[in-house]
Design an enzyme around this catalytic site. Structure first.
Site, short mmCIF file in Angstrom:
data_model
loop_
_atom_site.label_atom_id
_atom_site.label_comp_id
_atom_site.label_asym_id
_atom_site.label_seq_id
_atom_site.Cartn_x
_atom_site.Cartn_y
_atom_site.Cartn_z
N HIS A 1 -50.68 -6.94 13.69
CA HIS A 1 -50.05 -5.62 13.80
C HIS A 1 -48.69 -5.65 14.50
O HIS A 1 -47.90 -4.71 14.33
CB HIS A 1 -50.95 -4.66 14.59
CG HIS A 1 -52.23 -4.31 13.91
ND1 HIS A 1 -52.28 -3.82 12.62
CD2 HIS A 1 -53.52 -4.40 14.34
CE1 HIS A 1 -53.55 -3.60 12.29
NE2 HIS A 1 -54.31 -3.96 13.30
N ASP B 1 -59.32 -8.40 7.60
CA ASP B 1 -59.58 -7.51 8.73
C ASP B 1 -59.84 -6.10 8.20
O ASP B 1 -59.31 -5.72 7.16
CB ASP B 1 -58.33 -7.53 9.63
CG ASP B 1 -58.57 -6.99 11.03
OD1 ASP B 1 -58.79 -5.78 11.14
OD2 ASP B 1 -58.51 -7.77 11.98
N HIS C 1 -58.69 -3.50 9.49
CA HIS C 1 -57.43 -2.78 9.67
C HIS C 1 -56.36 -3.38 8.75
O HIS C 1 -56.28 -4.59 8.59
CB HIS C 1 -56.95 -2.86 11.12
CG HIS C 1 -57.89 -2.23 12.10
ND1 HIS C 1 -58.92 -2.94 12.70
CD2 HIS C 1 -57.97 -0.97 12.58
CE1 HIS C 1 -59.58 -2.14 13.51
NE2 HIS C 1 -59.03 -0.93 13.47
N ASP D 1 -63.82 -7.42 12.28
CA ASP D 1 -64.21 -6.06 12.65
C ASP D 1 -64.78 -5.28 11.46
O ASP D 1 -65.12 -4.11 11.60
CB ASP D 1 -63.04 -5.30 13.27
CG ASP D 1 -61.71 -5.59 12.61
OD1 ASP D 1 -61.70 -6.21 11.53
OD2 ASP D 1 -60.66 -5.20 13.16
#
Length: 431
Positions: A138, A173, A175, A263
């Site tokens: 990120h 991921d 995200h 995650d």
């Protein structure tokens, strides 16, 4: 395809066990140490060359990040940060991305491992490099984001681009891999493929729509697979396997960077998917099956024991070894609870809202978009990804492109835009 054992470099440092974001922070670096304890307990290290990461140098970090941001991470101590936290809003250093003891050294370690892993792949010394401490996807050019400070994914890709005309970035991921996508949004030398939960109204980072496909020379080279709550192993593979196959066929990458955020596992503290540790490892094994030099990184994952299980199974898949389900006696054995099993998955908490009709439709759109790309775009090795966010050439109506990029910037750089509006950031600082 060669059946020989892959040559694997594995990076780890005992210092990771002491990194501490804070008592209430979901990011727990000791999960890396827990993974390593299982890797060693199962004897997987015997099938790899184990390296202690070197610390990345400033000029390596500023190959992507701005110098003032790197200097701020280096020079700011936790006490100064806590006493004037508002003054660091420009760099998105806050409760989500706090300054904690040893932070900059930690950033240098995990980034150095990713850069060195990429370098070892470039030299042909290894087929696979593993850095479970990396994958902090990120982080932006001039700011932290989503528990990430230095974007080692981007730095690893830049290293691979020194040798390989085309690099494929894969992100599993939950995200969206927004920081990596943004870095290469306008080039065809890097294709980004991200599978993630897409609920922009409430789930971070709120980006990764199906329509985000790149711009300028990179139009079509950002591939997003947006999913919703309850995604299962079957849902994931229904999308991931044929799309990856088409990407490899059309893009023909010379190297791969695989971000293995965990995650999306069932029961995760922040995630809402229902994937199993076995399903996660199957995705790693699928990427390995293409026999392309691969840098394997960690990422998210907020139940330490689940992450350690998934990354251990991922390591075993890369080494080519089947593991017993009984956990070995290791330093962190007591944390794995009464189950004592490697392939343990909590009961699902979320209903699967990914309908077959929706998955079919999304998959069809993505496959069609990839099909329309030029096969294996060429690039001279002295050509590097453009540093500017705006493409240098007009490929279609300038106003249309401008409007698309404006919308993209508004969704991806909302924090920085708010800082500019508040007067805490100068939009011309980096010019």
């Amino acid at each position: 395809m060669s059946a020989r054992k892959r040559r694997i470099a594995y990076f780890y440092d005992n210092d990771y066990a002491g990194m501490y974001y804070g008592a209430d922070h979901p990011m727990k670096p000791p999960r890396i140490a827990m993974t390593h304890s299982l890797v060693v307990g199962y004897g997987l290290h015997e099938g790899m060359d184990v390296y202690k990461p070197r610390r990345a140098q400033k000029d390596e970090l500023t190959a992507f990040h701005s110098e003032d941001y790197v200097d701020t991470l280096r020079s700011t101590d936790p006490e100064t940060f806590q006493n004037s936290i508002q003054s660091y809003s420009k760099y998105a250093l806050d409760e989500d991305c706090p300054i904690f003891p040893g932070l900059f050294d930690f950033c240098r370690q995990y980034s150095g491992a990713s850069i060195e892993g990429a370098s070892k792949l470039n030299s042909g010394q290894y087929d696979i490099a593993i850095n479970w401490a990396g994958g902090l996807h990120h982080a932006k050019k001039s700011s932290a984001s989503g528990f990430c400070y230095i974007n080692d994914c981007v730095l690893g890709i830049l290293e691979l681009l020194k040798v390989h005309p085309r690099v494929l970035y894969i992100d599993i991921d939950i995200h969206h891999g927004d920081g990596v996508e943004e870095a290469f949004y306008c080039t065809d030398r890097v294709m980004t493929l991200s599978t993630h939960l897409y609920r922009p109204e409430w789930f971070f980072p709120g980006t990764g729509a199906l329509e985000e496909i790149g711009e300028g020379q990179g139009r079509g080279y950002s591939v997003n697979i947006p999913l919703v709550e309850g995604c299962t192993d079957d849902d994931f593979m229904f999308m991931f396997k044929p799309i990856l196959e088409r990407v490899i066929q059309v893009f023909n990458p010379g190297a791969i960077v695989l971000q293995c955020g965990a995650d999306g596992l069932v029961g995760d503290r922040l995630g809402t998917f229902n994937m199993t540790v076995e399903g996660h490892a199957s995705a790693v094994e699928l990427v390995k099956s293409y026999n392309i030099p691969t840098l394997v990184l960690g990422g998210g994952g907020y139940i330490k024991t689940n992450v350690a299980r998934a990354w251990t199974l991922g390591t075993a898949a890369l080494v080519g070894t089947d593991l017993d389900d009984t956990l070995p006696d290791c330093k962190f054995a007591q944390y794995f609870g009464p189950e004592g099993r490697l392939r343990y998955n909590p009961a699902p908490r979320f209903q699967d809202l990914n309908t077959k009709e929706d998955l079919h439709a999304i998959r069809g759109i993505i496959l069609d978009t990839i099909k329309r790309l030029d096969s294996a775009p060429g690039a001279h090795l002295d050509v590097h990804p453009p540093a500017s966010f705006i493409p240098h050439e007009n490929v279609e109506d300038e106003e249309v492109v401008h409007n698309r990029l404006t919308a993209y910037a508004q969704s991806h750089f909302i924090h920085y835009l708010r800082c500019v509006e508040a007067g805490s950031a100068d939009p011309f600082d980096s010019l």
